[in-house]
Design a protein around this motif. Structure first.
Motif, mmCIF file in Angstrom:
data_model
loop_
_atom_site.group_PDB
_atom_site.id
_atom_site.type_symbol
_atom_site.label_atom_id
_atom_site.label_comp_id
_atom_site.label_asym_id
_atom_site.label_seq_id
_atom_site.Cartn_x
_atom_site.Cartn_y
_atom_site.Cartn_z
ATOM 1 N N ASN A 1 0.853 -1.181 0.000
ATOM 2 C CA ASN A 1 0.000 0.000 0.000
ATOM 3 C C ASN A 1 0.888 1.230 0.000
ATOM 4 O O ASN A 1 1.978 1.205 0.587
ATOM 5 N N PRO A 2 0.449 2.325 -0.622
ATOM 6 C CA PRO A 2 1.253 3.554 -0.567
ATOM 7 C C PRO A 2 1.409 4.017 0.878
ATOM 8 O O PRO A 2 0.451 4.056 1.634
ATOM 9 N N SER A 3 2.634 4.326 1.257
ATOM 10 C CA SER A 3 2.938 4.790 2.606
ATOM 11 C C SER A 3 3.521 6.194 2.512
ATOM 12 O O SER A 3 4.509 6.418 1.808
ATOM 13 N N LYS A 4 2.929 7.140 3.227
ATOM 14 C CA LYS A 4 3.411 8.525 3.182
ATOM 15 C C LYS A 4 4.734 8.613 3.924
ATOM 16 O O LYS A 4 4.826 8.274 5.096
ATOM 17 N N ILE A 5 5.791 9.049 3.210
ATOM 18 C CA ILE A 5 7.104 9.155 3.844
ATOM 19 C C ILE A 5 7.548 10.601 4.015
ATOM 20 O O ILE A 5 8.412 10.888 4.831
ATOM 21 N N ILE A 6 6.965 11.527 3.244
ATOM 22 C CA ILE A 6 7.330 12.944 3.322
ATOM 23 C C ILE A 6 6.055 13.779 3.295
ATOM 24 O O ILE A 6 5.171 13.533 2.480
ATOM 25 N N SER A 7 5.972 14.779 4.170
ATOM 26 C CA SER A 7 4.878 15.749 4.133
ATOM 27 C C SER A 7 5.428 17.082 3.659
ATOM 28 O O SER A 7 6.606 17.383 3.865
#
Length: 162
Positions: free
Chosen positions: A59-65
């Protein structure tokens, strides 16, 4: 939505990778062990999806905001000396994030363009030195670093037409 397209001998295969809203760009990288990494760039964050041959997609995992409401425009991914490096273009600058060799994601602003609206970037390596080129309006800027030195100056190219 982001799709992976393949053209094997018997026709086109299409597989949905993500349905993240506000997707503006993607960057893909293949590691030596066959793992494939895809970075999906949305206006407000960067997501990592990975897979290996004959396995399913993570699944896509948010690594940078994004920072302080700045809009993310593009990314470029490299690996140098065992460290993953992700360069993220936002508003008036470029952030460098890195991880690997047992360290988690860390990052800071690498270049601050004096005007707003960085539109494009590319990164190269030349021996011990790394170069980052950014475009903003009709200007191109160069930032370089290596051997304990860092350079970030005025525009090196002005492509305005007279």
């Amino acid at each position: 939505e982001t799709y992976r397209m393949k053209w094997p001998q018997n026709g086109i295969e299409r597989k949905r990778m993500s349905s993240l809203p506000n997707t503006v760009s993607v960057e893909k990288q293949k590691l030596d062990d066959g793992t494939e990494l895809m970075y999906t760039v949305t206006l407000y964050g960067v997501y990592e999806t990975w897979w290996k041959p004959s396995t399913g997609f993570s699944n896509p995992s948010k690594i940078i905001s994004n920072h302080s409401g700045e809009v993310i425009k593009s990314v470029q991914k490299t690996i140098t000396n065992g460290y993953h490096q992700l360069y993220v273009t936002e508003g008036n600058g470029v952030y460098e994030y890195w991880w690997g060799n047992g360290k988690g994601v860390t990052g800071n602003k690498l270049i601050n363009i004096p005007q707003d609206d960085v539109t494009l970037m590319t990164k190269t390596s030349n021996g011990a030195y790394q170069n980052l080129y950014t475009a903003q309006q009709s200007f191109v800027y160069e930032t370089w670093w290596g051997n304990g030195k860092f350079g970030n100056g005025p525009a090196i190219v002005d492509i305005r037409q007279d």
